[in-house]
Design an enzyme around this catalytic site. Structure first.
Site, PDB file in Angstrom:
ATOM      1  N   GLU A 106     -11.653  34.893  35.444  1.00 31.85           N
ATOM      2  CA  GLU A 106     -10.848  35.079  34.227  1.00 31.85           C
ATOM      3  C   GLU A 106      -9.617  34.188  34.189  1.00 31.85           C
ATOM      4  O   GLU A 106      -8.475  34.672  34.125  1.00 31.85           O
ATOM      5  CB  GLU A 106     -10.456  36.556  34.066  1.00 31.85           C
ATOM      6  CG  GLU A 106     -11.653  37.462  33.859  1.00 31.85           C
ATOM      7  CD  GLU A 106     -11.301  38.870  33.410  1.00 31.85           C
ATOM      8  OE1 GLU A 106     -10.187  39.333  33.696  1.00 31.85           O
ATOM      9  OE2 GLU A 106     -12.169  39.515  32.777  1.00 31.85           O
ATOM     10  N   GLU A 140     -19.407  40.870  33.323  1.00 32.67           N
ATOM     11  CA  GLU A 140     -18.839  42.159  33.731  1.00 32.67           C
ATOM     12  C   GLU A 140     -18.953  43.140  32.574  1.00 32.67           C
ATOM     13  O   GLU A 140     -18.792  42.764  31.407  1.00 32.67           O
ATOM     14  CB  GLU A 140     -17.348  42.028  34.050  1.00 32.67           C
ATOM     15  CG  GLU A 140     -16.998  41.249  35.285  1.00 32.67           C
ATOM     16  CD  GLU A 140     -15.487  41.213  35.496  1.00 32.67           C
ATOM     17  OE1 GLU A 140     -14.777  42.122  35.015  1.00 32.67           O
ATOM     18  OE2 GLU A 140     -15.018  40.258  36.126  1.00 32.67           O
TER      19      GLU A 140
HETATM   20  C1  GLA Z   1     -11.627  42.102  34.594  1.00 34.48           C
HETATM   21  C2  GLA Z   1     -11.635  41.476  35.971  1.00 34.48           C
HETATM   22  C3  GLA Z   1     -12.209  42.377  37.038  1.00 34.48           C
HETATM   23  C4  GLA Z   1     -11.730  43.792  36.860  1.00 34.48           C
HETATM   24  C5  GLA Z   1     -12.096  44.253  35.477  1.00 34.48           C
HETATM   25  C6  GLA Z   1     -11.722  45.688  35.219  1.00 34.48           C
HETATM   26  O1  GLA Z   1     -12.740  41.837  33.865  1.00 34.48           O
HETATM   27  O2  GLA Z   1     -12.300  40.239  36.012  1.00 34.48           O
HETATM   28  O3  GLA Z   1     -11.828  41.857  38.293  1.00 34.48           O
HETATM   29  O4  GLA Z   1     -10.352  43.870  37.047  1.00 34.48           O
HETATM   30  O5  GLA Z   1     -11.412  43.464  34.540  1.00 34.48           O
HETATM   31  O6  GLA Z   1     -12.144  46.115  33.955  1.00 34.48           O
END
Ligand code: GLA
Ligand code: GLA
Length: 685
Positions: A158, A322
């Protein structure tokens, strides 16, 4: 009919299921790591993103590397036929590094040096951080590049945020010199320097925007946002040097984001630029299902929109990198997904082009900030709880959908989203400070097509427009001469173009066009928008269009009609009975202007005519009521059809031709009942 995409699917012929697996949190619990192997099988998981935050486990002291535990994880996963998406660990640094090399830490906009802590907060210019990431990435590529379980690279995590340290200031000045050909006058011109005496006479006077310094020069703000994107990509490109060298055939991705409530694109980086550097788009989706502000179907529409944007960035399938099988831990209220919602929401991702359902995280942490974030394996370490069983059901379902992998979608309708324009309009001191809502305006136009199952690409301005019959460009505040010329060509060659209030106001430097609306826009639309009125929250007006009256809020543009046809007029105020909606034939095509922000029903009625005229159709026709969505993926032989009930009631739908259910093998035709939250996935061969 479509060709199969040539993305990573050349390596994977199955739907990926699994996700972020963080065994580095459990290295002193070998019993847990052994349990994981069994639970992976029971949950029908096949792919694990490993090492995302493992830097301190991989390099506990500077230059001392400990890969043995990761070797074991690779073999564990391989032993059950699973695959690894291997991450580079740059998303979070070990403490020794920040302590020894403070330059890796960010400086914020107020010029305060940040302490070590949290994650996603490295300086993206720091030579030390760039060197350290390359060293560890090279070792990872050398050690695991040939491992049969390696499927893909997950670069960092991210990417986002910005740094204002001296290294970054210098890099920004260098970027500006290149952009403005080392000519300070052209920078001053582009930034409208004389306003408030902001003319620079030396490059060294230029600083990034700051709450305690310069924040009012819009050209500077816009260039800074562009620089942040370019510098983040430059950091990413530096990370992948050894990876491309050692594993040229392993695809590369990084996980994109979206705002969780409105499902609007992440605002910090221009993903249309970033996409060009990736082999596969992946993104992290956390819609707040079952929230108390909107219906399930309203939220599903927004999920459709963002998926269609991220799919269209490369016009190929993408990955859901995710998601959560139940609740997240960081919303204000963290509600569990109701029974059935996990399967339905997962199928919606596939329906719009995802070739995976992956989670953060696979096993729930015992401590620290995400210990209550939904996971496949809960603290009970059991396959018997509701969430685990729903995950296993998704896994079993995905195993029956491997034919869908790599299939794509095709669309005659494009809606244009632009990061530059979004930054510029949000920065503009003018209009309603809280009512601009540019991405949400695009969703409003998208809604009509989603409700009717007509496929849409959400594209960006550098993409080819020529394959669309209908191009919708709402509120495109910033339009370069180049974009204007391309829109003009699109209409001249027979396209239908729709735009709205607050479009074509400034050029790429955020300088307004002089002499009224750009002459090419005037020519194409046959009008001249002369004044935009902004409303208070309780103000409203109406527009009469084809004998119906529609409510208007927020914005109304007063229009001088030249050669256009007036299709609708305002009802009240000093512009009562003047044109509000116009159409204009220009060469082979037609251009429409919508002067005010109108209610949803207007869009339904307005687009209905265009849909009929242009013969726009769902890729597969199912008769259904509100809240059911039908989305289709295709290859040369087959249509894979996702029929999804985003309501809390049973829904009766009617199939217009016969199909085969991909999960049960049943032949289906005619009437079909969908239970609450039910999704049926069928194929027409
Ligand atoms: C983001 C991060 C993860 C985690 C999620 C929690 O997507 O990339 O590492 O912290 O949020 O929802
Ligand atoms: C004040 C300032 C002006 C201008 C206006 C804008 O009056 O003196 O320079 O900024 O506000 O309303």
């Amino acid at each position: 009919m479509l060709k199969r995409s040539k993305s990573y699917t050349t390596n994977a012929k199955f739907m990926l299921h699994g996700g972020d697996y963080n065994p580095d949190q459990w290295l002193d619990r070998p019993d847990i790591l052994i349990d994981d192997i069994e639970l992976m099988k029971l949950s029908h998981s096949n792919t694990f993103s490993v090492g995302i935050f493992a830097w301190s486990a991989l390099e506990p002291e500077e230059g001392k590397f400990t890969f043995e535990w990761l070797d074991e994880i690779f073999s564990n996963i391989h032993s059950i036929g699973g695959k690894v998406i291997l991450a580079t660990p740059s998303g979070a640094r070990p403490a020794w590094m920040s302590q020894k090399y403070p330059e890796v830490l960010r400086v914020n906009g107020s010029r305060v040096k940040q302490l070590h802590g949290a994650r996603h907060n490295h300086c993206f210019t720091s030579p030390v951080y760039r060197e350290k990431t390359q060293i560890i990435n090279r070792l990872l590529a050398e050690r695991y590049g040939d491992h049969p379980a390696l499927l893909m690279w997950h670069i960092s995590n991210e990417y986002g945020g910005e740094c204002h340290c001296d290294h970054c200031q210098n890099a920004f000045r260098g970027w500006l010199k290149e952009k403005y050909n080392h000519d300070l006058k052209s920078l001053n011109d582009a930034w409208w320097g004389p306003f408030w005496s902001h003319t620079f006479n030396d490059w060294s006077q230029i600083e990034s925007p700051s709450p305690i310094g310069e924040n009012a020069v819009h050209g500077l703000n816009l260039d800074w946002r562009r620089f942040v994107t370019d510098q983040t990509i430059s950091f990413f490109e530096n990370e992948i040097v050894p990876i491309k060298e050692i594993t040229p055939d392993i695809p590369i991705t990084t996980n994109f984001m979206a705002d969780t409530f409105d499902l609007i694109p992440f605002q910090g980086l221009d993903y249309s630029k970033f996409a060009k550097h990736l082999d596969v788009i992946s993104w992290d989706a956390y819609p707040a299902w079952h929230n108390d502000l909107e219906s399930t179907a309203d939220l599903a529409m927004k999920v459709g929109f963002i998926n269609d944007l991220y799919r269209s960035l490369k016009q190929q399938p993408f990955l859901l990198m995710e998601s959560t099988p139940s609740a997240v831990n960081w919303h204000e209220v963290n509600k569990a997904k109701r029974p059935g919602m996990h399967l339905l929401s997962s199928m919606q991702m596939l329906a719009h082009g995802s070739d995976s359902v992956l989670y953060f995280q696979w096993r729930k942490s015992r401590g620290s900030s995400e210990k209550f974030h939904g996971a496949v394996v809960d603290h009970d370490n059991s396959p018997e709880n509701r969430v685990f069983k729903e995950v296993a059901k998704v896994g079993e379902t995905l195993e029956k959908l491997s034919d869908v992998v790599g299939t794509n979608r095709t669309s005659d309708v494009g809606i244009l989203y632009d990061w530059d324009s979004n930054w510029a309009i949000n920065d503009a001191q003018g209009y309603g400070l809280k009512t601009k809502r540019y991405p949400q305006t695009l969703q409003q136009h998208y809604r009509t097509f989603w409700e009717q199952d007509i496929p849409v690409d959400v594209i960006t301005k550098e993409q080819d427009f020529s394959s669309y019959k209908l191009l919708i460009v709402p509120m495109l505040y910033l339009m370069s001469e180049e974009t204007i010329a391309r829109l003009k060509d699109f209409v001249a060659n027979g396209g239908r173009l729709v735009t709205t209030y607050i479009s074509g106001i400034v050029n790429e430097h955020d300088l307004t066009y002089l002499g009224g609306w750009h002459k090419d826009l005037q020519e194409v639309f046959g009008i001249h928008p002369v004044e935009t009125d902004t409303y208070y929250p309780n103000d409203k007006n109406y527009v009469t269009y084809k004998n119906q009256s529609y409510e208007l809020k927020d914005y109304a543009t007063v229009i001088d009609v030249h050669t256009a046809t007036t299709e609708g007029v305002y009802v009240e105020d000093f512009y009562a009975n003047t044109p509000a909606v116009t159409s204009h034939v220009y060469e082979q095509g037609k251009a429409y202007y919508i002067g005010g922000r109108l209610e949803d029903q207007f869009h339904r009625d307005f687009y209905r005519e265009l849909i009929q005229e242009l013969g726009l159709e769902p890729a597969f026709r199912v008769k259904h009521g509100k809240g059911v969505s039908v989305q289709v993926r295709q290859d040369q032989e087959n249509d894979y059809i996702f029929i999804m009930n985003f309501t809390e009631e049973q829904q009766n739908v009617t199939l217009e031709s016969s199909v085969t259910d991909l999960i049960t093998g049943e032949e289906l035709s005619g009437d079909l009942t969908l239970e609450k939250y039910e999704a049926r996935i069928v194929v027409q061969r």
